[in-house]
Design an enzyme around this catalytic site. Structure first.
Site, short mmCIF file in Angstrom:
data_model
loop_
_atom_site.label_atom_id
_atom_site.label_comp_id
_atom_site.label_asym_id
_atom_site.label_seq_id
_atom_site.Cartn_x
_atom_site.Cartn_y
_atom_site.Cartn_z
N HIS A 1 -2.93 4.97 14.64
CA HIS A 1 -4.22 5.01 13.95
C HIS A 1 -4.19 3.98 12.83
O HIS A 1 -3.16 3.38 12.52
CB HIS A 1 -4.52 6.40 13.40
CG HIS A 1 -3.42 6.96 12.53
ND1 HIS A 1 -2.27 7.53 13.05
CD2 HIS A 1 -3.28 7.03 11.18
CE1 HIS A 1 -1.49 7.93 12.07
NE2 HIS A 1 -2.07 7.63 10.92
N HIS B 1 -0.56 2.59 11.61
CA HIS B 1 0.47 3.61 11.38
C HIS B 1 0.71 4.45 12.63
O HIS B 1 -0.22 4.76 13.38
CB HIS B 1 -0.02 4.54 10.24
CG HIS B 1 1.05 5.38 9.65
ND1 HIS B 1 0.77 6.54 8.94
CD2 HIS B 1 2.40 5.27 9.65
CE1 HIS B 1 1.90 7.08 8.52
NE2 HIS B 1 2.91 6.33 8.95
N HIS C 1 0.86 -1.19 0.00
CA HIS C 1 0.00 0.00 0.00
C HIS C 1 0.89 1.23 0.00
O HIS C 1 1.76 1.38 0.87
CB HIS C 1 -0.90 -0.01 1.24
CG HIS C 1 -2.02 0.99 1.20
ND1 HIS C 1 -1.81 2.36 1.31
CD2 HIS C 1 -3.36 0.85 1.06
CE1 HIS C 1 -2.96 2.98 1.25
NE2 HIS C 1 -3.92 2.10 1.11
N HIS D 1 -5.09 12.88 14.20
CA HIS D 1 -4.06 12.00 14.75
C HIS D 1 -2.75 12.78 14.72
O HIS D 1 -2.20 13.02 13.65
CB HIS D 1 -3.96 10.71 13.92
CG HIS D 1 -5.27 10.02 13.72
ND1 HIS D 1 -5.75 9.69 12.47
CD2 HIS D 1 -6.21 9.61 14.61
CE1 HIS D 1 -6.93 9.10 12.60
NE2 HIS D 1 -7.23 9.03 13.88
N GLU E 1 -2.03 14.46 11.25
CA GLU E 1 -3.00 14.31 10.16
C GLU E 1 -4.41 14.65 10.63
O GLU E 1 -4.90 14.08 11.61
CB GLU E 1 -2.97 12.87 9.64
CG GLU E 1 -1.61 12.44 9.13
CD GLU E 1 -1.53 10.95 8.79
OE1 GLU E 1 -0.58 10.55 8.10
OE2 GLU E 1 -2.42 10.20 9.23
#
Length: 563
Positions: free
Chosen positions: A492, A455, A418, A486, A461
């Site tokens: 998260h 993550h 990803h 976050h 973010e």
């Protein structure tokens, strides 16, 4: 063949509110509607602007615009033919007896590549319309907006935070775009021109004769409900959900909920076509045909959000309603990111950015006019003798613009794993902010956990959802109009429902492609660590149980307890 000589520029013009008072040069056809004679000069050529679609994915509405102008490129625009000086920037006498005025967006000596300024040719210079500012009352200004963040006025919280969609305040009968502003979080200070702030708005009333001048920073606005009809010194913008717009520092603007104050001949209603058309299985008809031929599956994240017929959401009492997000940069300007090894053709294309053509209001439009100055986080009001939107022509590289988020061209992993969210960056303020767009796209990675990975990040973010269901949050808590935050090193990732769905997805050596359709999300990402405001901590919209969405993530580790 010798081309005929161009007509001399008009010598005078009464910029009053009566179209019949317009005086033109004999060689120019009289036209009471300046929008129909609007021109925009770009890259050495003259482009006639009409009310027409500027691209297949970004229909033009209500006003002349041009596409293909990347942020920071030089633009020249006339609302009246011949309004721009033929030579020089500040001639002794400007056409139509206009005044030349420069708006500087950077220091005079900034390197040429970073230098920002625009010359405005207007009926009155701003100094002639200025009166002494006084502190703005609650009638004109918000009360919970910050432009400086410290331990004295904001809190450092390492927890993951989430908010439900904002509703109208019960303590105020009406809310404008300006009075409804609330600061969620931020870092740094407008005084030192470093850092940023994130705000939200939720309004049901036009700003009408009130204009805002933000001296603190450049604002990126992302509507989630209702179309913003924005009047600026450089022209008019309509910004429906699915678009964003950037309003540079110092540019005066006003936000309305309808086009009532715009020339009717140049306006059209905003239709539901601004959002993706629904087809069974998601995607376009061509996509569905291709899917059937390739035996690929298309997944719709959630039922599509559908606006009202005129593009405006309604309150329970049938009034228009707008809601959305704002990222304010105290330092620098938003620009396209460098593409590096991606090459020349990826992410946000310059051709999809749109700049308004010049459009003016008469210097003697009747009624009261007010200017609100946002200065170091405080708001000040002054009464104006005329409309601040009296610019007949402009040229330079400081101007508002809009962008259709669904025209973003995502880069995704074509084989496995990803990609990092940075590959979805549409705009950036170097070394400070990234504006990241999660547009509809295909997931094709094989033997891969396809949702965004779990993550912890050195960056902070803030995520918002315009419509649909975000792929990593399937429990229903992350709603359109809501948001999450976050901060640095706060863990998260996908919630328990998304995790279970992915783990139960049937995989093969060559996994079936999946189309992510029907949702549009974005992220404000910053290298600076934000503090949250008292309003965002205590807001009734705060989801204090946000972290529960991860509690039921399956734990099926089958190794030894210790080693």
């Amino acid at each position: 063949n010798v081309a005929p000589a161009a007509p001399a520029p008009p010598s005078s013009l009464d910029l009053g509110g009566d179209p019949g008072s317009v005086k033109t040069h004999p060689n120019l056809n009289p036209n009471p509607n300046p929008l129909k004679r609007s021109k925009l000069h770009h890259e050495g050529g003259d482009v006639l602007l009409h009310s027409r679609p500027s691209s297949s994915v970004s229909p033009n509405i209500c006003f002349p615009m041009t596409s293909g102008v990347a942020p920071g490129e030089h633009v020249t625009s006339e609302a009246l033919a011949g309004a721009l000086p033929r030579q020089g920037l500040n001639p002794h006498h400007c056409p139509y007896q206009l005044y030349a005025e420069q708006l500087s967006g950077t220091a005079f000596t900034a390197p040429r590549a970073q230098n920002r300024r625009t010359w405005l040719y207007r009926a009155r210079p701003c100094v002639a319309t200025s009166t002494s500012f006084a502190p703005a009352t609650r009638k004109f200004a918000p009360t919970e907006v910050l432009a400086h963040f410290s331990h004295d006025n904001a809190t450092a919280i390492p927890n993951a935070m989430r908010w439900k969609p904002r509703t109208l305040e019960q303590t105020r009968t009406t809310q404008t775009f300006l009075t409804s502003l609330k600061t969620v979080c931020g870092s740094g200070s407008a005084e030192t021109r470093s850092g940023f702030a994130i705000h939200t708005y939720a309004a049901d009333t036009n700003m009408d004769s009130v204009a805002l001048c933000n001296a603190d920073g450049e604002m990126l606005v992302v509507p989630q409900e209702g179309t913003l009809y924005v009047r600026t010194e450089m022209g008019r913008l309509a910004v429906p959900p699915g678009f964003c717009c950037v309003l540079p520092r110092g540019v005066r603007f006003s936000v309305d909920l309808s086009d009532e104050l715009w020339p009717k001949a140049a306006c059209a209603s905003v239709a539901a076509a601004f959002l993706p058309q629904e087809h069974e299985g998601g995607g376009s008809d061509d996509d569905n045909n291709n899917n059937n031929n390739n035996k690929a599956t298309t997944t719709t994240a959630a039922k599509r959000h559908k606006p009202e017929a005129n593009g405006q959401h309604k309150t329970p009492d049938n009034n228009p309603f707008i809601r959305g997000y704002i990222l304010e940069s105290f330092s620098g300007h938003f620009q396209l990111p460098d593409l590096g090894v991606l090459g020349a053709n990826a992410l946000a294309h310059p051709r999809d950015f749109e700049v308004p053509a010049a459009a003016f209001e008469g210097a003697r439009v009747p009624g009261e006019h007010f200017l609100i100055q946002k200065f170091l986080g405080s708001f000040h009001v002054a009464k104006l003798p005329s409309s601040p939107f009296d610019v007949a022509a402009y040229h330079g590289n400081v101007y508002p613009y809009r962008y259709d988020l669904r025209s973003f061209c995502p880069m995704v992993n074509a084989r496995y794993d990803h990609a990092d969210p940075s590959v979805h960056t549409a705009l950036t303020v170097p070394n400070l902010l990234d504006f990241v767009v999660f547009a509809p796209r295909w997931l094709v990675a094989e033997q891969t956990f396809r949702p965004p990975y779990f993550h912890r990040n050195v960056s902070s973010e803030y995520m918002g959802l315009i419509y649909g269901m975000y792929e990593a949050k399937q429990s229903g808590g992350f709603q359109p109009g809501g948001a999450s935050l976050h901060v640095c090193m706060t863990p998260h990732g996908p919630d328990a429902e998304a995790c279970k769905a992915e783990l139960n997805r049937e995989t093969t050596k060559h996994d079936t492609p999946q189309r992510l359709d029907g949702a549009l999300a974005f992220m404000f990402e910053s290298a600076s660590i934000p503090r949250v405001t008292p309003w965002s901590v205590d807001a009734v919209e705060r989801d204090v149980d946000y972290e529960s969405c991860w509690r039921d993530i399956p734990v099926s580790f089958d190794g030894p307890e210790t080693l």
